[in-house]
Design a protein around this motif. Structure first.
Motif, mmCIF file in Angstrom:
data_model
loop_
_atom_site.group_PDB
_atom_site.id
_atom_site.type_symbol
_atom_site.label_atom_id
_atom_site.label_comp_id
_atom_site.label_asym_id
_atom_site.label_seq_id
_atom_site.Cartn_x
_atom_site.Cartn_y
_atom_site.Cartn_z
ATOM 1 N N LYS A 177 54.030 29.270 21.001
ATOM 2 C CA LYS A 177 55.084 28.826 20.098
ATOM 3 C C LYS A 177 55.064 27.311 19.886
ATOM 4 O O LYS A 177 55.184 26.825 18.756
ATOM 5 C CB LYS A 177 56.440 29.259 20.654
ATOM 6 N N GLU A 178 54.837 26.554 20.970
ATOM 7 C CA GLU A 178 54.890 25.094 20.844
ATOM 8 C C GLU A 178 53.684 24.520 20.110
ATOM 9 O O GLU A 178 53.690 23.344 19.709
ATOM 10 C CB GLU A 178 55.009 24.447 22.226
ATOM 11 N N LEU A 179 52.638 25.333 19.917
ATOM 12 C CA LEU A 179 51.442 24.849 19.227
ATOM 13 C C LEU A 179 51.383 25.295 17.771
ATOM 14 O O LEU A 179 50.416 24.978 17.069
ATOM 15 C CB LEU A 179 50.176 25.325 19.948
ATOM 16 N N THR A 239 52.401 31.979 27.547
ATOM 17 C CA THR A 239 52.527 30.972 28.604
ATOM 18 C C THR A 239 51.666 29.742 28.341
ATOM 19 O O THR A 239 51.581 28.856 29.186
ATOM 20 C CB THR A 239 52.145 31.577 29.961
ATOM 21 N N GLY A 240 51.012 29.699 27.164
ATOM 22 C CA GLY A 240 50.285 28.501 26.771
ATOM 23 C C GLY A 240 48.858 28.421 27.262
ATOM 24 O O GLY A 240 48.239 27.354 27.180
ATOM 25 N N VAL A 241 48.301 29.538 27.740
ATOM 26 C CA VAL A 241 46.924 29.512 28.254
ATOM 27 C C VAL A 241 45.918 29.326 27.137
ATOM 28 O O VAL A 241 44.878 28.696 27.307
ATOM 29 C CB VAL A 241 46.626 30.812 29.041
ATOM 30 N N GLY A 242 46.195 29.885 25.964
ATOM 31 C CA GLY A 242 45.257 29.783 24.853
ATOM 32 C C GLY A 242 45.769 30.527 23.640
ATOM 33 O O GLY A 242 46.964 30.829 23.537
ATOM 34 N N GLY A 260 57.530 33.942 22.877
ATOM 35 C CA GLY A 260 56.757 32.742 23.215
ATOM 36 C C GLY A 260 55.540 32.520 22.352
ATOM 37 O O GLY A 260 54.743 31.619 22.630
ATOM 38 N N VAL A 261 55.360 33.333 21.301
ATOM 39 C CA VAL A 261 54.181 33.185 20.462
ATOM 40 C C VAL A 261 54.577 32.985 19.007
ATOM 41 O O VAL A 261 55.677 33.356 18.590
ATOM 42 C CB VAL A 261 53.239 34.401 20.570
ATOM 43 N N GLU A 262 53.675 32.404 18.255
ATOM 44 C CA GLU A 262 53.818 32.343 16.806
ATOM 45 C C GLU A 262 52.711 33.194 16.199
ATOM 46 O O GLU A 262 51.550 33.097 16.596
ATOM 47 C CB GLU A 262 53.735 30.912 16.292
ATOM 48 N N VAL A 263 53.102 34.018 15.257
ATOM 49 C CA VAL A 263 52.159 34.934 14.603
ATOM 50 C C VAL A 263 51.729 34.313 13.289
ATOM 51 O O VAL A 263 52.554 34.020 12.423
ATOM 52 C CB VAL A 263 52.813 36.299 14.342
ATOM 53 N N MET A 264 50.419 34.107 13.149
ATOM 54 C CA MET A 264 49.891 33.426 11.967
ATOM 55 C C MET A 264 48.803 34.273 11.315
ATOM 56 O O MET A 264 48.105 35.035 12.000
ATOM 57 C CB MET A 264 49.293 32.062 12.364
#
Length: 329
Positions: A177-179, A239-242, A260-264
């Motif tokens: 999400k943060e990326l 969790t930001g691993v990749g 915690g994810v963004e779907v693109m």
């Protein structure tokens, strides 16, 4: 029945005995008085006994006639029940038991709805269900360990297989999400050069499908993290691993971590996977298309709204297949 006796002859005689009149029996059955009289005479000749006292008005049954009238009524009722049973059987599938394989992403998201409908709904099947990787279901179908599968493996090249395409879903990109803002508007090569690619196992059909797509693009990200299950893959991204490449249905399998994810949309050329209901030829001629239609309707009713809640842009990218069987291969 004995000699020239048939059910129609028995019905005519019973009608004459019950009504006490040849003409009344004819009116009831849509026959002439003469036709009724001839039928009664033929039956008496075949049986070897008189059924009516013709010298009386109204006609009175002999003892044999009274017995015949009761027996014919029972026979007609039994025949009616037999016809109803045959009609009910014709409306049912040719088999009432089914050993069904389901690819994990289907089994873990909406498979329970399909199972419930197959067991408790109109089909009322005796069901045994297995989940697992698509390739395992291909092997199980070939050795007759299962009867059918909801699978992402088209089983190309296999003989005696009937395929009912269900739907096609696009592969998409998952990022933490943060990326999200940092990955937007970047091509896939750049994203994968900056972030670990979390892979679906190459042992899975979707994992090998993704690897072929990356090779076509000339991309060879380091092989560091690889998972058999979609929930583990989504958890790693959250969790930001990749980052990861997956499908909407696989994403739903990791629903506990979707916040915690963004779907693109997947940058660059898109590709998709097709889910198919597969059976062996000639074994499920009636049941196959009914189960396939049920599975497809459940995906649209149960999964599509959840897809669109996570990524509204997905709707035009979903392709709903025609239900006529694809027998190629």
């Amino acid at each position: 029945m004995k000699g020239g006796i048939d059910l129609r002859m028995l019905e005519i005689a019973a009608a004459a005995i019950e009504s006490g009149s040849m003409s009344a029996a004819g009116s009831r059955l849509g026959l002439t008085q003469s036709a009724v009289s001839q039928a009664v005479h033929r039956l008496e000749k075949e049986i070897g006994a008189k059924l009516l006292h013709r010298e009386r008005r109204p006609l009175a049954p002999t003892h044999a006639g009274s017995v015949l009238a009761v027996q014919v009524q029972e026979v007609v009722q039994r025949v009616g029940r037999a016809v109803d049973a045959v009609r009910s059987a014709a409306a049912m599938p040719e088999r009432l038991d089914l050993r069904l394989g389901m690819v994990d992403s289907f089994a873990g998201t909406i498979g329970a709805y399909l199972v419930k409908e197959l067991v408790d709904g109109a089909l009322a099947l005796r069901l045994t269900a297995w989940s697992g990787l698509a390739y395992s279901h291909t092997e199980a179908l070939m050795r007759h360990a299962i009867d059918a599968a909801v699978t992402s493996d088209p089983m190309e090249g296999l003989d005696d297989i009937v395929r009912y395409p269900l739907f096609r879903e696009p592969y998409l990109l998952l990022v933490p999400k943060e990326l999200g803002s940092k990955c937007r508007d970047h091509d896939l090569r750049e994203i994968l050069s900056r972030h670990h690619l979390i892979r679906l196992s190459a042992r899975s059909h979707s994992g090998s499908h993704i690897e072929r797509h990356l090779r076509r693009l000339g991309l060879e990200p380091p092989r560091m993290l690889e998972f058999d299950t979609s929930d583990s893959l989504v958890a790693m991204v959250a969790t930001g691993v990749g980052v990861a490449i997956t499908t909407p249905l696989c994403l739903l399998q990791g629903t506990a971590f979707v916040d915690g994810v963004e779907v693109m949309p997947l940058p660059g050329p898109g590709f998709s996977r097709q889910l198919t209901f597969v059976t062996r030829r000639e074994e499920f001629v009636t049941l196959g298309p009914r189960v396939a239609e049920l599975a497809r309707n459940i995906v649209r009713a149960r999964a599509l709204p959840r897809f669109l809640k996570l990524a509204p842009w997905l709707e035009p990218k979903m392709e709903w297949m025609m239900l006529s069987p694809d027998n190629i291969g």
